[in-house]
Design an enzyme around this catalytic site. Structure first.
Site, short mmCIF file in Angstrom:
data_model
loop_
_atom_site.label_atom_id
_atom_site.label_comp_id
_atom_site.label_asym_id
_atom_site.label_seq_id
_atom_site.Cartn_x
_atom_site.Cartn_y
_atom_site.Cartn_z
N LYS A 227 0.82 -1.22 0.00
CA LYS A 227 0.00 0.00 0.00
C LYS A 227 0.86 1.27 0.00
O LYS A 227 0.61 2.18 -0.76
CB LYS A 227 -0.89 0.07 1.25
CG LYS A 227 -1.96 -0.98 1.37
CD LYS A 227 -2.83 -0.73 2.60
CE LYS A 227 -2.07 -0.77 3.91
NZ LYS A 227 -1.62 -2.10 4.36
N ARG B 55 12.02 -2.49 10.85
CA ARG B 55 10.80 -2.08 11.56
C ARG B 55 10.55 -3.00 12.74
O ARG B 55 10.59 -4.22 12.62
CB ARG B 55 9.61 -2.13 10.59
CG ARG B 55 9.20 -0.77 10.10
CD ARG B 55 8.10 -0.86 9.10
NE ARG B 55 6.85 -1.34 9.67
CZ ARG B 55 5.68 -1.21 9.07
NH1 ARG B 55 5.61 -0.64 7.89
NH2 ARG B 55 4.58 -1.68 9.63
N ARG C 51 -9.47 1.41 9.29
CA ARG C 51 -9.20 -0.02 9.50
C ARG C 51 -10.23 -0.69 10.38
O ARG C 51 -10.14 -1.90 10.61
CB ARG C 51 -7.85 -0.22 10.18
CG ARG C 51 -6.71 0.09 9.30
CD ARG C 51 -5.44 -0.48 9.91
NE ARG C 51 -4.34 0.31 9.40
CZ ARG C 51 -3.13 -0.17 9.15
NH1 ARG C 51 -2.85 -1.41 9.38
NH2 ARG C 51 -2.21 0.62 8.66
N ARG D 91 -0.60 -9.20 13.06
CA ARG D 91 -1.14 -8.11 12.23
C ARG D 91 -2.04 -8.66 11.14
O ARG D 91 -3.09 -8.07 10.83
CB ARG D 91 0.01 -7.29 11.63
CG ARG D 91 0.63 -6.34 12.65
CD ARG D 91 2.07 -5.98 12.33
NE ARG D 91 2.24 -5.32 11.06
CZ ARG D 91 3.36 -5.37 10.34
NH1 ARG D 91 4.40 -6.08 10.77
NH2 ARG D 91 3.44 -4.72 9.21
N ARG E 118 11.61 -7.01 4.39
CA ARG E 118 11.62 -5.59 4.73
C ARG E 118 12.29 -5.37 6.09
O ARG E 118 12.99 -4.39 6.30
CB ARG E 118 10.17 -5.07 4.78
CG ARG E 118 10.06 -3.60 5.16
CD ARG E 118 8.66 -3.06 4.95
NE ARG E 118 7.72 -3.56 5.94
CZ ARG E 118 6.40 -3.35 5.89
NH1 ARG E 118 5.87 -2.67 4.89
NH2 ARG E 118 5.61 -3.83 6.82
P1 ADP Z 1 0.95 -2.47 8.14
O1 ADP Z 1 -0.18 -2.12 7.20
O2 ADP Z 1 2.10 -3.09 7.43
O3 ADP Z 1 0.52 -3.25 9.34
P2 ADP Z 1 1.28 0.36 8.87
O4 ADP Z 1 2.58 1.04 8.68
O5 ADP Z 1 0.17 0.78 8.00
O6 ADP Z 1 1.62 -1.16 8.72
O7 ADP Z 1 0.81 0.49 10.39
C1 ADP Z 1 1.69 0.17 11.45
C2 ADP Z 1 0.91 0.15 12.77
O8 ADP Z 1 0.36 1.45 13.02
C3 ADP Z 1 -0.29 -0.78 12.84
O9 ADP Z 1 0.07 -2.12 13.14
C4 ADP Z 1 -1.09 -0.13 13.97
O10 ADP Z 1 -0.54 -0.39 15.23
C5 ADP Z 1 -0.90 1.35 13.69
N1 ADP Z 1 -1.97 1.85 12.81
C6 ADP Z 1 -1.83 2.33 11.55
N2 ADP Z 1 -3.01 2.71 11.04
C7 ADP Z 1 -3.94 2.47 12.00
C8 ADP Z 1 -5.34 2.63 12.08
N3 ADP Z 1 -6.07 3.13 11.06
N4 ADP Z 1 -5.97 2.28 13.23
C9 ADP Z 1 -5.27 1.80 14.27
N5 ADP Z 1 -3.95 1.60 14.25
C10 ADP Z 1 -3.27 1.93 13.13
#
Ligand code: ADP
Length: 196
Positions: A13, A133, A88, A144, A127
């Protein structure tokens, strides 16, 4: 162009959002990136988000929603934006609806990047080697993916009832996926043309 990019962790994404944002001249709003920046800066919001992120859990909605509301209210979002990683949860969809209503705006498309779990795990482990990360360990990755399936995947059906969803195959090379995404966005523009 107001776009939501959805897809499981590791589906690409962020990479695609950056490319599309450049092509359309709109900002990308990546909640994950914003959280990571706040963690790195050691802000109070970062401190409260960190434990959730490290465990692969979602940050509580009230924290995330307020952060997105603030970001979407900035002038650079007036002409559009790409949301990467928001909404989400079902509650976040409701919040986003209210933010958009305040701006008399609406989402043009929800593009879903699909990929199978084993490929996603492999990508994220790679990654981890490159970027380090904290949440890219195998246990946290599986957590996740499970939370995505449980809490976020149902949003696809909800947006489908609004006629907004375009699903694309996210397993190919980055350029190929960008091409699929571009075509999906073209289709949306013509759908909107027909609808008026
Ligand atoms: P990924 O999609 O690979 O899990 P992201 O970089 O998009 O990683 O998000 C990393 C973390 O940030 C998530 O695991 C969560 O803890 C938090 N996060 C990101 N977006 C949201 C959201 N919309 N609601 C709640 N937590 C979020």
């Amino acid at each position: 162009m107001r776009l939501i990019l959805m897809g499981p962790p590791g589906s690409g994404k962020g990479t695609q959002a950056t490319r599309i944002a450049e092509a359309y001249g709109v900002p990308t709003i990546s909640t994950g990136d914003i959280f990571r920046a706040k963690v790195a800066a050691g802000t109070p919001l970062g401190l409260s988000a960190k434990a959730y992120m490290d465990a692969g859990e979602y940050v509580p909605d009230h924290i995330t929603d307020a952060m997105v509301r603030d970001r979407l209210s900035r002038p650079d979002c007036e002409r559009g934006f790409i949301l990467d990683g928001y909404p989400r949860t079902l509650a976040q969809v409701g919040e986003l609806d209210s933010m958009l209503a305040d701006q008399a705006a609406r989402i043009d498309a929800v593009v879903v990047l699909n990929a199978d779990a084993e490929q996603l795990i492999e990508r994220m482990l790679n990654r981890a080697l490159a970027e380090g990360r904290a949440d890219d360990t195998e246990d946290v990755i599986r957590r996740r993916l499970a939370i995505y399936a449980e809490q976020t995947a149902p949003l696809i059906a909800l947006y489908a009832t609004r006629g907004l969803v375009e699903e694309i195959d996210g397993t190919g090379k980055v350029d190929h996926v960008t091409g699929l995404l571009d075509s999906a966005l073209m289709r949306r523009v013509s759908v909107r043309g027909e609808v008026g």
